[in-house]
Design a protein around this motif. Sequence first.
Motif, PDB file in Angstrom:
ATOM      1  N   LEU A 127      10.457   4.234  -4.660  1.00 42.09           N
ATOM      2  CA  LEU A 127       9.508   2.944  -3.613  1.00 42.09           C
ATOM      3  C   LEU A 127       8.954   2.212  -5.044  1.00 42.09           C
ATOM      4  O   LEU A 127       8.101   1.638  -4.347  1.00 42.09           O
ATOM      5  CB  LEU A 127       8.557   4.091  -2.818  1.00 42.09           C
ATOM      6  CG  LEU A 127       9.869   4.294  -1.041  1.00 42.09           C
ATOM      7  CD1 LEU A 127       8.922   5.871  -1.074  1.00 42.09           C
ATOM      8  CD2 LEU A 127       9.502   3.670  -0.469  1.00 42.09           C
TER       9      LEU A 127
ATOM     10  N   GLN B  82      11.473  -1.391  -1.244  1.00 37.92           N
ATOM     11  CA  GLN B  82      10.350  -1.078  -0.309  1.00 37.92           C
ATOM     12  C   GLN B  82      10.555  -2.089  -0.047  1.00 37.92           C
ATOM     13  O   GLN B  82       9.506  -2.951   1.715  1.00 37.92           O
ATOM     14  CB  GLN B  82       8.846  -0.973  -0.605  1.00 37.92           C
ATOM     15  CG  GLN B  82       8.536  -0.122  -0.921  1.00 37.92           C
ATOM     16  CD  GLN B  82       6.993   0.222  -1.539  1.00 37.92           C
ATOM     17  OE1 GLN B  82       5.767   0.439  -0.165  1.00 37.92           O
ATOM     18  NE2 GLN B  82       6.884   0.259  -3.099  1.00 37.92           N
TER      19      GLN B  82
ATOM     20  N   TRP C 175       9.823   5.119   4.805  1.00 39.27           N
ATOM     21  CA  TRP C 175       9.877   5.968   4.354  1.00 39.27           C
ATOM     22  C   TRP C 175       9.375   7.492   4.908  1.00 39.27           C
ATOM     23  O   TRP C 175       8.455   7.505   5.787  1.00 39.27           O
ATOM     24  CB  TRP C 175       8.916   5.951   2.922  1.00 39.27           C
ATOM     25  CG  TRP C 175       8.903   7.165   2.448  1.00 39.27           C
ATOM     26  CD1 TRP C 175       7.764   7.543   1.591  1.00 39.27           C
ATOM     27  CD2 TRP C 175       9.969   7.782   1.262  1.00 39.27           C
ATOM     28  NE1 TRP C 175       7.521   9.015   0.729  1.00 39.27           N
ATOM     29  CE2 TRP C 175       8.850   9.121   0.606  1.00 39.27           C
ATOM     30  CE3 TRP C 175      11.276   7.513   1.642  1.00 39.27           C
ATOM     31  CZ2 TRP C 175       9.720  10.059  -0.195  1.00 39.27           C
ATOM     32  CZ3 TRP C 175      11.792   8.683   0.665  1.00 39.27           C
ATOM     33  CH2 TRP C 175      11.142   9.904  -0.009  1.00 39.27           C
TER      34      TRP C 175
ATOM     35  N   ILE D  95       2.966   2.808  -3.499  1.00 45.47           N
ATOM     36  CA  ILE D  95       3.969   2.670  -2.096  1.00 45.47           C
ATOM     37  C   ILE D  95       2.952   2.263  -0.538  1.00 45.47           C
ATOM     38  O   ILE D  95       1.542   2.824  -0.151  1.00 45.47           O
ATOM     39  CB  ILE D  95       4.262   4.086  -1.249  1.00 45.47           C
ATOM     40  CG1 ILE D  95       5.140   4.648  -2.561  1.00 45.47           C
ATOM     41  CG2 ILE D  95       4.904   4.969  -0.334  1.00 45.47           C
ATOM     42  CD1 ILE D  95       5.066   6.212  -2.781  1.00 45.47           C
TER      43      ILE D  95
ATOM     44  N   VAL E 261       4.854   0.922   2.373  1.00 43.74           N
ATOM     45  CA  VAL E 261       5.617   0.966   3.591  1.00 43.74           C
ATOM     46  C   VAL E 261       4.855   2.143   4.073  1.00 43.74           C
ATOM     47  O   VAL E 261       4.562   2.923   4.239  1.00 43.74           O
ATOM     48  CB  VAL E 261       7.144   1.061   3.531  1.00 43.74           C
ATOM     49  CG1 VAL E 261       7.830  -0.003   2.655  1.00 43.74           C
ATOM     50  CG2 VAL E 261       6.933   2.334   2.295  1.00 43.74           C
TER      51      VAL E 261
ATOM     52  N   THR F 124       4.781   5.613   6.433  1.00 44.35           N
ATOM     53  CA  THR F 124       5.158   6.591   5.860  1.00 44.35           C
ATOM     54  C   THR F 124       4.670   7.373   6.754  1.00 44.35           C
ATOM     55  O   THR F 124       3.504   8.169   7.252  1.00 44.35           O
ATOM     56  CB  THR F 124       4.590   6.623   4.537  1.00 44.35           C
ATOM     57  OG1 THR F 124       5.090   5.373   3.619  1.00 44.35           O
ATOM     58  CG2 THR F 124       5.286   8.592   4.077  1.00 44.35           C
TER      59      THR F 124
ATOM     60  N   SER G  75      -0.095   2.887   2.111  1.00 39.42           N
ATOM     61  CA  SER G  75       0.226   1.769   3.982  1.00 39.42           C
ATOM     62  C   SER G  75      -0.271   2.741   4.143  1.00 39.42           C
ATOM     63  O   SER G  75      -1.590   3.175   4.445  1.00 39.42           O
ATOM     64  CB  SER G  75       1.580   3.372   3.848  1.00 39.42           C
ATOM     65  OG  SER G  75       2.489   3.115   2.767  1.00 39.42           O
TER      66      SER G  75
END
Lengths: 343, 185
Positions: free
Chosen positions: A143, A149, A155, A279, A281, A283, A308
């Motif tokens: 990631l 991503q 994730w 990160i 996305v 999660t 995220s």
Amino acid sequence: MQRISIYIGILCLILIACSKDKSEQYERFYIRFDGADLAVQVEGNITSNIFILVLHGGPGSNGLAYNIGKYSDILESEYAMVYLDQRGHGASQGKYEKNKVTLLQLAKDAEEVVKVLKLKYGTQSKVFLMGHSWGGLIGTKALIDTDIQNNIAGWIEADGAHDIPKLNRDLVKMFRFYAKEQISKGNNIDFWKIEILGLINEIDTNNITYAQSLAMNKIAYKAEALIPEVNKPEKYTVDKFSLSKSPYGIMSIISSNFTAIAINDETESASLTDKLFKIHVPTLLIWGKYDFVTPPSLGQDAFDLISSEVKYFHILNNSGHSAMIYEPVKFTNLVKEFVEDSL
Amino acid sequence: MLDKKEQKSNYEVLGISLSYFAESGYHHGFFTGIDYVFFNKEKEKKKKEGKFKNHKFILSPSIGWYSHPNNKMALLFKADLSHRMTFNNGLFGLIGIGTGFSRSFYNIPTYQIVDEELTKVKLAGRFSSVSNLTFGIGYDFKKKLDIPLSMMIQPEIYFQTPYNFMYVLFPAWQMKFVYYFKTKY
């Protein structure tokens, strides 16, 4: 001669009779990438067009070690589970230099597998990445340091190990806390006093050696098994293939161990906490409350630090290191809710 | 049946072999090849008159195949050099080394991305070199029954390289039959 032929014939019949074909819908293939032929098994509801790519723990384990028990049956009935043998593990094979056995390379492999899934099953397919334990480290690395991503819908980190030095430091604190608690409750006093406190009192948290890290890892499983609140792990079959049809063999075991040794130093020093902000996305973080292998504080860090907008952190109160085995229904309910919300 | 003198004066020199082969003990396969005896010597035991030990050195080129379901099939081409010691009763022990190469063929599809397209790799698999150490026990039917046939069971250990980034070891065993069609007088 004739008798030998009869014996050989009987042996063959026994082998055939013992072999059990898998009943579920599954597909196996290799993905050739950067010198490796990565073994992949896609199993479950492929028509859902939702794929959960599982990054196994270890190093030294394999993908089908996660094709186990109730949790995989439940998820396979809804989605297609993708069990990947990471580079050098399980049935994956190939020819490459040792400099290709790195966390970054394994992260790139995961990215390539996602691309292949999209090309093979259609660009409308949704892929979720799920990493457990050491697989949490590989997933987090992917990631942060690849473009994965852009190609995944979410994730899922389950008891992940994305920062080993911090893991070791937090584990000392966690051991100390629960040793005190369990001793005050009168539970397994000798174990907590002698084995746990005896070990961690020797440790300088500013300089934890590999031997100490290994010792804590080994005793962690024993510790979680001695906590009365932790469920007994469900009984499960590790591999649904019969021995004669299993993709794994002695070569797989030896090769997985060689790879584990080769990547061990990098794993032991891997620290990704400072980069977790990359990160973005959706999660889902799931941790066992009594996970002494990868303390829940790592999950809390991930929850606090990732960027995220959609993120969840759940602690399962009756689980140790593998929440999917200790509390499979709760675990899969969380995954299903997350997947449906993220579509 | 031949008497001892006749047995000593001639020996089988060339035979054809057929083996059942099992990689890791249970992945079925077979080997076929030639056994060429290039050295033969009969030694009488010092304290036991009429008791002989026969020493043979044998070169055995062979071709083999095995299948590991859901993983790969492999062809093996190799040559073994072995020393066989046979007793009067026909029982023998052997030790040998071998070397050659193998070509695997995956028995599940292999995909790769080429120019953003997913392509299937034809005849995907890998070449590697193999070496092996062999032990065995067997029976020479020539000694008692005058049939130019030997049968043996051989546990083996293989060293294969490259495999991933280094090498791999695996055990195997063979049940081997050799029929000798040429005798040296």
